[in-house]
Design an enzyme around this catalytic site. Structure first.
Site, PDB file in Angstrom:
ATOM      1  N   SER A 256     -32.990  54.458   1.433  1.00  0.00           N
ATOM      2  CA  SER A 256     -32.936  55.877   1.774  1.00  0.00           C
ATOM      3  C   SER A 256     -33.882  56.699   0.881  1.00  0.00           C
ATOM      4  O   SER A 256     -35.049  56.369   0.783  1.00  0.00           O
ATOM      5  CB  SER A 256     -31.482  56.334   1.672  1.00  0.00           C
ATOM      6  OG  SER A 256     -31.285  57.438   2.493  1.00  0.00           O
ATOM      7  N   LYS A 260     -37.828  55.790  -0.117  1.00  0.00           N
ATOM      8  CA  LYS A 260     -39.043  56.619  -0.189  1.00  0.00           C
ATOM      9  C   LYS A 260     -39.667  56.412  -1.576  1.00  0.00           C
ATOM     10  O   LYS A 260     -40.889  56.266  -1.723  1.00  0.00           O
ATOM     11  CB  LYS A 260     -38.703  58.113  -0.009  1.00  0.00           C
ATOM     12  CG  LYS A 260     -37.830  58.468   1.211  1.00  0.00           C
ATOM     13  CD  LYS A 260     -37.538  59.970   1.269  1.00  0.00           C
ATOM     14  CE  LYS A 260     -36.227  60.378   1.951  1.00  0.00           C
ATOM     15  NZ  LYS A 260     -36.025  60.100   3.326  1.00  0.00           N
ATOM     16  N   TRP A 347     -31.428  59.179  12.509  1.00  0.00           N
ATOM     17  CA  TRP A 347     -31.911  60.244  11.620  1.00  0.00           C
ATOM     18  C   TRP A 347     -33.206  59.793  10.898  1.00  0.00           C
ATOM     19  O   TRP A 347     -34.100  60.572  10.632  1.00  0.00           O
ATOM     20  CB  TRP A 347     -30.801  60.558  10.618  1.00  0.00           C
ATOM     21  CG  TRP A 347     -31.021  61.638   9.612  1.00  0.00           C
ATOM     22  CD1 TRP A 347     -31.094  61.488   8.260  1.00  0.00           C
ATOM     23  CD2 TRP A 347     -31.137  63.048   9.854  1.00  0.00           C
ATOM     24  NE1 TRP A 347     -31.247  62.708   7.662  1.00  0.00           N
ATOM     25  CE2 TRP A 347     -31.279  63.682   8.604  1.00  0.00           C
ATOM     26  CE3 TRP A 347     -31.131  63.827  11.019  1.00  0.00           C
ATOM     27  CZ2 TRP A 347     -31.419  65.068   8.474  1.00  0.00           C
ATOM     28  CZ3 TRP A 347     -31.280  65.209  10.884  1.00  0.00           C
ATOM     29  CH2 TRP A 347     -31.419  65.808   9.627  1.00  0.00           C
ATOM     30  N   HIS A 402     -26.667  53.519   8.579  1.00  0.00           N
ATOM     31  CA  HIS A 402     -27.536  53.757   7.431  1.00  0.00           C
ATOM     32  C   HIS A 402     -26.906  53.137   6.185  1.00  0.00           C
ATOM     33  O   HIS A 402     -25.912  53.653   5.661  1.00  0.00           O
ATOM     34  CB  HIS A 402     -27.660  55.281   7.284  1.00  0.00           C
ATOM     35  CG  HIS A 402     -28.586  55.727   6.213  1.00  0.00           C
ATOM     36  ND1 HIS A 402     -29.939  55.544   6.263  1.00  0.00           N
ATOM     37  CD2 HIS A 402     -28.344  56.393   5.046  1.00  0.00           C
ATOM     38  CE1 HIS A 402     -30.495  56.072   5.194  1.00  0.00           C
ATOM     39  NE2 HIS A 402     -29.549  56.592   4.434  1.00  0.00           N
TER      40      HIS A 402
HETATM   41  C1  GTR Z   1     -30.233  62.336   3.616  1.00  0.00           C
HETATM   42  C2  GTR Z   1     -31.678  62.670   3.778  1.00  0.00           C
HETATM   43  C3  GTR Z   1     -32.449  61.419   4.046  1.00  0.00           C
HETATM   44  C4  GTR Z   1     -32.075  60.297   3.117  1.00  0.00           C
HETATM   45  C5  GTR Z   1     -30.621  60.278   2.731  1.00  0.00           C
HETATM   46  C6  GTR Z   1     -30.248  59.479   1.487  1.00  0.00           C
HETATM   47  O1  GTR Z   1     -29.444  63.431   3.434  1.00  0.00           O
HETATM   48  O2  GTR Z   1     -31.785  63.565   4.835  1.00  0.00           O
HETATM   49  O3  GTR Z   1     -33.826  61.707   4.010  1.00  0.00           O
HETATM   50  O4  GTR Z   1     -32.873  60.291   1.997  1.00  0.00           O
HETATM   51  O5  GTR Z   1     -30.136  61.533   2.476  1.00  0.00           O
HETATM   52  O6  GTR Z   1     -31.017  59.338   0.560  1.00  0.00           O
HETATM   53  O7  GTR Z   1     -29.124  59.027   1.436  1.00  0.00           O
END
Ligand code: GTR
Length: 423
Positions: A256, A260, A347, A402
């Site tokens: 997540s 990145k 998402w 996720h």
């Molecule tokens: C969310 C965000 C994502 C992702 C995620 C995470 O809220 O929108 O881009 O990075 O968090 O890191 O769990």
């Protein structure tokens, strides 16, 4: 994981392929004078540095140069257990201290290596969200004292981690499987490097470079993703001195926002031998121009501190970006790269993450290796749980939400076996 940030204005994500705007991706192999890059040498001397600079200036920000800034890194083993995980692993808890101008910051790093290993082992290095004590329930593991986002699952109190968080993230870190396959695992709580909040450059790794920040262009100053990636590189500085880790085979992994971060760490630091982006989505592996699921505008609204200030110029204006995320993946070539998505994680735009791999592949071919495909780069999006692992880019789409699951780790271990253990 959505960590409870409420957007000020309403946002309706697009989840319809038919409604994706018409877009044209920047050509990875075009140099600034319009000529096409045709060799790996040209890519390294012209294309790569120019692409890296575009990402610094428009997306993640410019980090201090550790050599120019006389940054030093020191490690101190705080505890060691030779029979961790029922005798399968050696576990060390290490303070890694980064010093600049008499100020310092200490990251607590937990390192597992196989008990049976006869020498330095290839090692996964990944940041964790909830503290080192969350990856395994062993009560001897230290609980971080740095700032933590409050969670509603009883594992934090007043922005600090508490005992109740022990082992809560163990599912994401299958340590026995990792050491059983002959690899090490090093992990650090990401808040030890920089708190995940908009703190105006006051704390964490940003706070260590106050003079440098003050003299930097406010538009292009480093955001938190760049700060966390900087910390990963400093962790690697220490691992290079550690006899139990094969520092030429360190694999940077993240999920997540930390996916990145793993991509940016891999792009900026060629010492990382392999890079893994798990469900990294917008600002990670997903193409920004598709504006599918989370968009540039939305991420900047929720998490303005992750990127540089200039990235805001591209809110609802993705086509003006001089780069797109396939070029971030291209910066990792020719090193092995894994990109993974999950079916329920729309998402993060699974299709956009896959297409990034396709469009990064021409840079891999400059090195005489294939990227996502075998004979060509025009590959179709694979079905769920039909991993593509032919070339130097691995892509899979896990069934589920996720998360970072054992299924993902098994793909990463297979890919590492193919590319690293045989070196
Ligand atoms: C969310 C965000 C994502 C992702 C995620 C995470 O809220 O929108 O881009 O990075 O968090 O890191 O769990």
């Amino acid at each position: 994981m959505f960590l409870g940030v409420t957007a000020a204005r309403s946002f309706e994500p697009n989840y319809d392929e038919a409604k994706i705007p018409q877009y044209q991706l920047p050509d990875t192999l075009a140099s600034s004078d319009g000529a096409s890059i045709t060799s790996s040498q040209q890519w390294e001397s012209v294309g790569r540095p120019a692409t890296l600079k575009l990402f610094q200036d428009h997306v993640y920000g410019v980090s201090p140069d550790p050599v120019q800034q006389n940054v030093t890194v020191q490690g101190k083993v705080v505890s060691r257990k030779d029979d961790a995980l029922g005798g399968r692993a050696i576990r060390r808890d290490i303070d890694v201290t980064v010093t600049h101008n008499n100020a310092s910051l200490t990251m607590q790093m937990l390192v597992y290596t196989p008990a049976s290993s006869q020498g330095p082992v290839p090692t996964f290095l990944g940041l964790n969200f909830q503290g080192n004590h969350s990856v395994d329930p062993d009560p001897a593991i230290r609980i971080p004292d740095s700032w933590m986002r409050n969670r509603n699952n009883g594992t934090t109190d007043g922005n600090r981690a508490i005992e109740a968080g022990r082992g809560v993230a163990a599912d994401r870190w299958p340590i026995e499987t990792i050491v059983g396959r002959g690899y090490g695992l090093a992990t650090i709580y990401y808040g030890d490097i920089d708190p995940d909040q908009d703190d105006g450059f006051q704390n964490g790794i940003h706070g260590l470079f106050a003079d440098w920040n003050a003299s930097a262009d406010p538009q292009t100053r480093w955001g938190s993703i760049a700060g966390w990636a900087f910390g990963l590189s400093r962790a690697l500085d220490f691992l290079e001195t550690d006899a139990q880790v094969d520092a030429r085979n360190v694999i940077v992994i993240g999920h997540s926002r930390l996916g990145k971060t793993a991509l940016w760490a891999g792009a900026t630091d060629p010492r990382f031998a392999m890079v893994i982006s798990n469900d990294s989505g917008c600002g990670g592996a997903a193409l920004s121009r598709r504006a599918f699921g989370e968009t540039v505008g939305r991420i900047n609204q929720s998490f303005p501190h992750w990127f540089n200030d200039r990235f805001q110029d591209y809110n609802e204006n993705e086509s003006a970006l001089p780069v797109d995320q396939h070029q971030l993946l291209a910066l990792i070539a020719p090193r092995p790269l894994c990109v993974a998505s999950a079916t329920e994680d729309r998402w993060a735009d699974p299709h956009g993450e896959f297409l990034s791999c396709v469009h990064a592949s021409p840079v891999y071919r400059l090195y005489g290796v294939s990227g996502i495909g075998l004979a060509s780069d025009s590959v179709d999006m694979p079905s769920p749980e039909q991993p593509l692992q032919y070339g130097h880019i691995s892509y899979h789409l896990r069934i589920g939400k996720h998360d970072l699951a054992e299924y993902d780790w098994l793909r990463y271990l297979d890919f590492a076996d193919k590319h690293l253990m045989k070196r």
